[in-house]
Design an enzyme around this catalytic site. Sequence first.
Site, PDB file in Angstrom:
ATOM      1  N   HIS A 138       0.960  -1.254  -0.303  1.00 21.80           N
ATOM      2  CA  HIS A 138      -0.100  -0.097  -0.117  1.00 21.80           C
ATOM      3  C   HIS A 138       0.635   1.298  -0.057  1.00 21.80           C
ATOM      4  CE1 HIS A 138      -3.397  -2.244   1.330  1.00 21.80           C
ATOM      5  NE2 HIS A 138      -3.652  -1.957   0.492  1.00 21.80           N
ATOM      6  N   LYS A 142      -0.233   5.139   4.934  1.00 20.18           N
ATOM      7  CA  LYS A 142      -0.842   3.784   5.337  1.00 20.18           C
ATOM      8  C   LYS A 142      -0.861   3.611   6.841  1.00 20.18           C
ATOM      9  CE  LYS A 142      -3.756  -0.628   4.785  1.00 20.18           C
ATOM     10  NZ  LYS A 142      -4.616  -0.096   5.260  1.00 20.18           N
TER      11      LYS A 142
HETATM   12  P1  NAD Z   1      -7.243   8.655   5.136  1.00 21.29           P
HETATM   13  O1  NAD Z   1      -5.506   9.156   6.378  1.00 21.29           O
HETATM   14  O2  NAD Z   1      -6.591   9.481   3.709  1.00 21.29           O
HETATM   15  O3  NAD Z   1      -8.554   9.859   5.554  1.00 21.29           O
HETATM   16  C1  NAD Z   1      -8.785   9.147   7.065  1.00 21.29           C
HETATM   17  C2  NAD Z   1      -9.959  10.534   7.112  1.00 21.29           C
HETATM   18  O4  NAD Z   1     -10.229  10.732   8.543  1.00 21.29           O
HETATM   19  C3  NAD Z   1      -8.710  12.076   7.709  1.00 21.29           C
HETATM   20  O5  NAD Z   1      -8.663  12.558   7.070  1.00 21.29           O
HETATM   21  C4  NAD Z   1      -8.897  12.100   8.635  1.00 21.29           C
HETATM   22  O6  NAD Z   1      -8.430  13.504   9.223  1.00 21.29           O
HETATM   23  C5  NAD Z   1     -10.406  11.751   9.147  1.00 21.29           C
HETATM   24  N1  NAD Z   1     -10.741  11.221  10.895  1.00 21.29           N
HETATM   25  C6  NAD Z   1      -9.830  11.293  11.836  1.00 21.29           C
HETATM   26  N2  NAD Z   1     -10.192  11.156  12.445  1.00 21.29           N
HETATM   27  C7  NAD Z   1     -11.044  11.347  13.209  1.00 21.29           C
HETATM   28  C8  NAD Z   1     -12.471  11.549  13.607  1.00 21.29           C
HETATM   29  N3  NAD Z   1     -13.048  11.717  14.593  1.00 21.29           N
HETATM   30  N4  NAD Z   1     -13.664  11.951  12.976  1.00 21.29           N
HETATM   31  C9  NAD Z   1     -13.726  11.554  11.538  1.00 21.29           C
HETATM   32  N5  NAD Z   1     -12.228  12.117  10.832  1.00 21.29           N
HETATM   33  C10 NAD Z   1     -11.887  11.626  11.453  1.00 21.29           C
HETATM   34  O7  NAD Z   1      -7.119   6.961   5.085  1.00 21.29           O
HETATM   35  P2  NAD Z   1      -7.954   6.480   3.815  1.00 21.29           P
HETATM   36  O8  NAD Z   1      -6.869   6.369   2.539  1.00 21.29           O
HETATM   37  O9  NAD Z   1      -9.378   7.699   2.801  1.00 21.29           O
HETATM   38  O10 NAD Z   1      -8.152   5.446   4.609  1.00 21.29           O
HETATM   39  C11 NAD Z   1      -9.508   5.727   5.889  1.00 21.29           C
HETATM   40  C12 NAD Z   1     -10.119   4.391   6.481  1.00 21.29           C
HETATM   41  O11 NAD Z   1     -10.276   3.427   5.354  1.00 21.29           O
HETATM   42  C13 NAD Z   1      -8.640   3.487   6.455  1.00 21.29           C
HETATM   43  O12 NAD Z   1      -8.010   2.688   8.022  1.00 21.29           O
HETATM   44  C14 NAD Z   1      -8.005   2.206   5.290  1.00 21.29           C
HETATM   45  O13 NAD Z   1      -8.043   1.535   5.712  1.00 21.29           O
HETATM   46  C15 NAD Z   1      -9.774   1.733   5.217  1.00 21.29           C
HETATM   47  N6  NAD Z   1     -10.432   1.743   3.499  1.00 21.29           N
HETATM   48  C16 NAD Z   1     -11.128   0.599   3.860  1.00 21.29           C
HETATM   49  C17 NAD Z   1     -11.380   0.093   1.906  1.00 21.29           C
HETATM   50  C18 NAD Z   1     -12.275  -0.178   2.116  1.00 21.29           C
HETATM   51  O14 NAD Z   1     -12.545  -0.921   0.755  1.00 21.29           O
HETATM   52  N7  NAD Z   1     -12.794  -1.153   3.092  1.00 21.29           N
HETATM   53  C19 NAD Z   1     -10.493   1.082   1.068  1.00 21.29           C
HETATM   54  C20 NAD Z   1      -9.713   1.882   1.414  1.00 21.29           C
HETATM   55  C21 NAD Z   1      -9.490   2.571   2.317  1.00 21.29           C
END
Ligand code: NAD
Length: 245
Positions: A138, A142
């Site tokens: 990744h 991450k």
């Molecule tokens: P990212 O770091 O770009 O986004 C996460 C967001 O959450 C950030 O903007 C952060 O400020 C915010 N955040 C932090 N604390 C918060 C709170 N208390 N309330 C609301 N928002 C808050 O990460 P990303 O790449 O967008 O990934 C997010 C999550 O999704 C990760 O856990 C990643 O592993 C997961 N993911 C899952 C899939 C899937 O298909 N299920 C696919 C991609 C990523």
Amino acid sequence: MTRIGILGAAGRMGGAIADVAAELGAEVSGGVDRDGAVIGPFTGASALAEASDVLIDFSVPDALAGHLDAARRHGRPLVIGTTGLGESHQALIDTAATQIPVLQSANMSLGVNVLAALVEQAAARLGPDWDIEIVEMHHRHKIDAPSGTALLLGRAAAAGRGIALYAPAHDRNGKRVEGAIGFASLRGGSVAGDHMVVLASEGERIELGHRAESRAIFARGAVKAALWLSGRGSGRYTMAEMLGL
Ligand code: NAD
């Protein structure tokens, strides 16, 4: 039109969901992040839930309890894509799911969910002399490792083999433990998500893999899951059910 509220809206996945919602016939009601409003006027999860038909959470594990509370307070279905969740988070989801529909999956893509079914089938047909190793890569930002998808694939292999998944599967400084499922995580650049399940025996090897070329596949899967979940009763649902696999 179904109104979707985005939790973690300032993140990579939050942005991807906002980009694909309209093409799937959904409307984004708003989006909040750690510091408040990102899309629309809503300053917190509860106000966003009130103005939405369904919520999608791609944020961080620490935010999950508040997001579940907000969804429950307003009786809204919740799709959870956040990974790195522990047993305490799963218990919170179980409790919330007695009142609202919740679909949680570490990977929202059709391809990975089909891959998980193939891995389970392969592991069921091959004995413990076939070592199972899961390699994932990744982007450099991450925060959890192994990825939630690697664990999802590991659980599928363990289910096929009829064992429980435990981690770490074996000590990298020592000899491989027979029957164990191993994980290796690579981090770098902008990789959206590569996963390879290697089943290796004496003299032959099977490699089953998936490469995500963009986050849009996860975002589309999450929006489809949200639309599907809107019509359901309380309970926990899986992507496999949503996809009819
Ligand atoms: P990212 O770091 O770009 O986004 C996460 C967001 O959450 C950030 O903007 C952060 O400020 C915010 N955040 C932090 N604390 C918060 C709170 N208390 N309330 C609301 N928002 C808050 O990460 P990303 O790449 O967008 O990934 C997010 C999550 O999704 C990760 O856990 C990643 O592993 C997961 N993911 C899952 C899939 C899937 O298909 N299920 C696919 C991609 C990523």
